[in-house]
Write a protein that holds these residues in place. Structure first.
Motif, PDB file in Angstrom:
ATOM      1  N   ARG A  54      24.555  18.679  37.464  1.00  0.00           N
ATOM      2  CA  ARG A  54      23.409  17.773  37.449  1.00  0.00           C
ATOM      3  C   ARG A  54      22.124  18.585  37.510  1.00  0.00           C
ATOM      4  O   ARG A  54      22.111  19.726  37.983  1.00  0.00           O
ATOM      5  CB  ARG A  54      23.477  16.846  38.647  1.00  0.00           C
ATOM      6  N   ARG A  55      21.016  17.976  37.081  1.00  0.00           N
ATOM      7  CA  ARG A  55      19.715  18.628  37.193  1.00  0.00           C
ATOM      8  C   ARG A  55      19.449  19.003  38.652  1.00  0.00           C
ATOM      9  O   ARG A  55      19.799  18.303  39.566  1.00  0.00           O
ATOM     10  CB  ARG A  55      18.601  17.682  36.704  1.00  0.00           C
ATOM     11  N   ASN A  56      18.844  20.169  38.846  1.00  0.00           N
ATOM     12  CA  ASN A  56      18.469  20.710  40.155  1.00  0.00           C
ATOM     13  C   ASN A  56      19.666  21.180  40.975  1.00  0.00           C
ATOM     14  O   ASN A  56      19.572  21.353  42.187  1.00  0.00           O
ATOM     15  CB  ASN A  56      17.634  19.712  40.968  1.00  0.00           C
ATOM     16  N   THR A  57      20.799  21.408  40.312  1.00  0.00           N
ATOM     17  CA  THR A  57      21.939  22.035  40.972  1.00  0.00           C
ATOM     18  C   THR A  57      21.754  23.548  40.943  1.00  0.00           C
ATOM     19  O   THR A  57      21.446  24.122  39.907  1.00  0.00           O
ATOM     20  CB  THR A  57      23.257  21.657  40.274  1.00  0.00           C
ATOM     21  N   LEU A 124      18.452  22.822  34.777  1.00  0.00           N
ATOM     22  CA  LEU A 124      17.142  22.219  34.519  1.00  0.00           C
ATOM     23  C   LEU A 124      17.246  20.823  33.925  1.00  0.00           C
ATOM     24  O   LEU A 124      16.243  20.117  33.848  1.00  0.00           O
ATOM     25  CB  LEU A 124      16.339  23.124  33.580  1.00  0.00           C
ATOM     26  N   THR A 125      18.445  20.426  33.497  1.00  0.00           N
ATOM     27  CA  THR A 125      18.661  19.094  32.932  1.00  0.00           C
ATOM     28  C   THR A 125      19.975  18.537  33.483  1.00  0.00           C
ATOM     29  O   THR A 125      20.840  19.289  33.940  1.00  0.00           O
ATOM     30  CB  THR A 125      18.763  19.130  31.385  1.00  0.00           C
ATOM     31  N   ASP A 126      20.115  17.221  33.434  1.00  0.00           N
ATOM     32  CA  ASP A 126      21.410  16.623  33.748  1.00  0.00           C
ATOM     33  C   ASP A 126      22.431  17.038  32.697  1.00  0.00           C
ATOM     34  O   ASP A 126      22.087  17.277  31.530  1.00  0.00           O
ATOM     35  CB  ASP A 126      21.299  15.099  33.779  1.00  0.00           C
ATOM     36  N   ASP A 127      23.679  17.113  33.111  1.00  0.00           N
ATOM     37  CA  ASP A 127      24.795  17.411  32.213  1.00  0.00           C
ATOM     38  C   ASP A 127      24.674  18.809  31.587  1.00  0.00           C
ATOM     39  O   ASP A 127      25.108  19.030  30.465  1.00  0.00           O
ATOM     40  CB  ASP A 127      24.885  16.337  31.117  1.00  0.00           C
ATOM     41  N   THR A 128      24.088  19.744  32.332  1.00  0.00           N
ATOM     42  CA  THR A 128      24.007  21.122  31.848  1.00  0.00           C
ATOM     43  C   THR A 128      25.388  21.762  31.914  1.00  0.00           C
ATOM     44  O   THR A 128      26.059  21.705  32.948  1.00  0.00           O
ATOM     45  CB  THR A 128      23.009  21.937  32.682  1.00  0.00           C
ATOM     46  N   GLY A 158      12.053  28.147  41.170  1.00  0.00           N
ATOM     47  CA  GLY A 158      11.143  27.199  40.538  1.00  0.00           C
ATOM     48  C   GLY A 158      11.450  25.742  40.809  1.00  0.00           C
ATOM     49  O   GLY A 158      10.888  24.866  40.138  1.00  0.00           O
ATOM     50  N   PHE A 159      12.311  25.422  41.771  1.00  0.00           N
ATOM     51  CA  PHE A 159      12.573  24.011  42.055  1.00  0.00           C
ATOM     52  C   PHE A 159      11.427  23.415  42.880  1.00  0.00           C
ATOM     53  O   PHE A 159      10.746  24.120  43.620  1.00  0.00           O
ATOM     54  CB  PHE A 159      13.917  23.811  42.755  1.00  0.00           C
ATOM     55  N   THR A 160      11.220  22.107  42.728  1.00  0.00           N
ATOM     56  CA  THR A 160      10.157  21.415  43.451  1.00  0.00           C
ATOM     57  C   THR A 160      10.706  20.540  44.577  1.00  0.00           C
ATOM     58  O   THR A 160       9.948  20.005  45.368  1.00  0.00           O
ATOM     59  CB  THR A 160       9.329  20.542  42.488  1.00  0.00           C
ATOM     60  N   GLU A 161      12.011  20.375  44.612  1.00  0.00           N
ATOM     61  CA  GLU A 161      12.688  19.674  45.697  1.00  0.00           C
ATOM     62  C   GLU A 161      13.922  20.491  46.047  1.00  0.00           C
ATOM     63  O   GLU A 161      14.405  21.282  45.226  1.00  0.00           O
ATOM     64  CB  GLU A 161      13.086  18.253  45.264  1.00  0.00           C
TER      65      GLU A 161
END
Length: 200
Positions: A54-57, A124-128, A158-161
């Motif tokens: 998932r995104r942000n993993t 950076l995206t879902d389903d990467t 570079g994550f924001t959360e």
């Protein structure tokens, strides 16, 4: 294809030339002769893995003890990711340093990570989907994990959360702790020896 050594000795980026027509795209992800000429030694695949995130993993920083050692040829086959290689070879001129590359399915760009160098990425995206072509088969108990949020590494993820991480990665030792535990490979500076020695 364009094969370029990064600031970390033995870590390469591979950027393919794309052929595009009305049907879509074609490119060579890797050609052994050209690639091995750049490396100076053979790269023989022994295992191929995929992971979907998932995104942000955030996955990593992961490596394998030497021996058995494990080199990785990493590509993003769907989505996009921020790829990081960290020099974990004690005595390397780049020990503790990192290189960051953006990989995505559109470019087909790949990163080669040699034995003794840790690897991680942020989706950076879902389903990467990332593909790992590996030089050795998985051997239980040989994985080396280093905390990707170790402040001494200061990796610019570079994550924001706060990222989604496994419990194992969140509790992984710092670089200093992994070195003190004798988990890391030792650098050999011979021009032919991209392969590090086993840590003693």
């Amino acid at each position: 294809m364009r094969i370029t050594e990064t600031a970390l000795p033995g870590v390469y980026t591979v950027t393919p030339d794309r052929l595009r027509d009305r049907r879509g795209d074609f490119y060579e992800a890797m050609r052994a002769g050209e690639f091995e000429k750049a490396l100076g030694h053979p790269f023989v695949p022994r295992q191929i893995n995929y992971s979907v995130s998932r995104r942000n993993t955030l996955r990593g920083v992961h490596g394998v003890t030497v021996p058995p050692g494990q080199a990785k040829y990493v590509t993003c086959v769907r989505g996009a990711l921020r790829d990081v290689a960290v020099d974990l070879r004690v005595g390397s001129p780049a020990f503790g340093e990192h290189v960051v590359n953006e990989l995505d399915a559109e470019s087909g760009r790949a990163v080669y990570v040699p034995e003794g160098v840790g690897h991680g990425f942020l989706a950076l995206t879902d389903d990467t989907c990332i593909c790992y072509v590996l030089s050795s088969e998985h051997v239980p108990g040989t994985q080396v994990d280093v905390n990707p949020l170790d402040p001494d590494l200061a990796i610019p993820w570079g994550f924001t959360e706060h990222p989604l991480m496994s419990e194992k990665d969140a509790r992984a030792p710092t670089l200093a702790e992994a070195m003190a535990a004798g988990l890391l490979a030792t650098w050999r500076g011979s021009p032919h020896a991209r392969r590090p020695a086993a840590a003693r």
